[in-house]
Enzyme design. Structure first.
Site, short mmCIF file in Angstrom:
data_model
loop_
_atom_site.label_atom_id
_atom_site.label_comp_id
_atom_site.label_asym_id
_atom_site.label_seq_id
_atom_site.Cartn_x
_atom_site.Cartn_y
_atom_site.Cartn_z
N PRO A 2 -43.27 32.38 35.12
CA PRO A 2 -42.99 33.08 33.97
C PRO A 2 -41.69 32.21 33.14
CG PRO A 2 -41.73 34.41 35.68
CD PRO A 2 -42.19 33.04 36.08
N GLU A 3 -41.69 31.93 31.93
CA GLU A 3 -40.52 31.77 31.23
C GLU A 3 -40.62 32.85 30.24
OE1 GLU A 3 -39.83 27.52 29.89
OE2 GLU A 3 -41.18 26.93 31.58
N HIS A 92 -50.49 38.99 49.32
CA HIS A 92 -49.10 38.88 48.86
C HIS A 92 -48.46 40.11 47.97
CE1 HIS A 92 -50.24 34.58 49.85
NE2 HIS A 92 -48.99 34.51 50.46
N ARG A 111 -45.07 33.84 46.22
CA ARG A 111 -43.95 32.95 46.68
C ARG A 111 -42.88 33.64 47.19
NH1 ARG A 111 -42.49 27.55 43.50
NH2 ARG A 111 -40.68 26.85 44.88
#
Length: 276
Positions: A2-3, A92, A111
């Site tokens: 995300p930005e 995850h 991640r």
DNA sequence: GTCAGTGTTTAACG
DNA sequence: GCGTTAAACACTGA
């Protein structure tokens, strides 16, 4: 993932799905994701209602009914989804908020870089270092031209890392920084104090417009980004440089080049963006 | 097996 | 203090 445009897209989806929902309990399969005290986190969230979801830069701020705010940063690949209660967690899945209405709000992060914490509402700007130093939002109203001119002039660093630094301007990341520099015809290694007044004005306009356009398109999906509904963004089809190294510049036809600037892959046009 | 990756923080060095 | 560079975090996919 995300930005700013992607985080805003997530915020809007969360607002549609869980604003007003009450949290019954919180399970945390990956405790490292919680920066604040874990017991306090779970205790205080149980029974709280999600009144509103705000965003500042790339941070999500869940405003709760008990004067607490859940501060969540997705970093590279954090994602929220809403499932029927008891749905099987993903490999995850790091946090599961069981809601009062037979749904689970899941936080997944392939991640495992994303982090969240619970702070008293109003204290988030002191207690969360990233928020304390956050620069203005990239909007017409907040990104003042005098401010931008001033910090660019007194800084002595390359424009790319300057723009990635959230304390200067909130919300830009690697994709939109490359796009904005291409639009402004500025080489990513140009020193900030070498920019002309005209370039600064154009840079500001391009930052504001690009973030706006990307938000309208529900963000960019290049690796894994999807919103709360599992939908991908549409802005990847609008990118002029990011991910296009080796392809022709859409302005002059010159082959786009990829280099490393401040440890980040950086794509630019060697003809349009000449370093001064 | 190697490397790059939508982000941020921290350490070491000049 | 300022700025740069490298590394770390942890994992996937090309």
């Amino acid at each position: 993932m995300p930005e700013l445009p992607e985080v805003e897209t997530v915020r809007r989806g969360l607002t549609a799905l869980v604003q007003g929902a009450k949290i019954n309990s919180v399970a945390v399969p990956y405790p490292k994701a919680i920066v604040s005290d874990l017991t306090d986190f779970q205790t205080n969230l149980a029974g709280a209602t999600i009144d509103k979801i705000d965003r500042r830069g790339k941070f999500l701020l869940f405003r709760l009914s008990n004067q607490k705010t859940l501060v969540s940063h997705l970093r590279m690949e954090g994602q929220y989804s809403v499932e029927p209660v008891g749905a099987t967690p993903h490999k995850h899945t790091e946090v599961i908020f069981t809601l009062d209405d037979d749904r689970d709000l899941m936080y997944n992060d392939t991640r495992r870089f994303g982090r969240m914490q619970l702070v008293p509402t109003g204290k988030e700007y002191q207690e969360v270092s990233g928020l304390a130093k956050m620069g203005p939002e990239p909007t017409e109203a907040d990104l003042d031209i005098t401010y931008l001119t001033s910090i660019l002039a007194k800084s002595h660093r390359k424009i790319k890392p300057f723009l990635l630094d959230q304390s200067n301007v909130a919300g830009l990341g690697n994709i939109y920084t490359d796009e904005v520099l291409w639009q402004t015809k500025v080489h990513p290694e140009t020193l900030t104090d070498h920019l002309s007044a005209e370039e600064v004005a154009n840079l500001r306009q391009n930052i504001i417009q690009e973030i706006n356009r990307a938000t309208v398109h529900h963000g960019t999906t290049v690796h894994s980004f999807s919103n709360v509904f599992g939908e991908v963004g549409q802005f990847q089809n609008e990118l002029d440089v990011y991910g296009r190294a080796g392809e022709p510049c859409r302005r002059c036809g010159t082959t786009l080049v990829k280099i490393k600037v401040a440890q980040r892959g950086t794509t630019y046009c060697p003809k349009c963006q000449v370093q001064k």
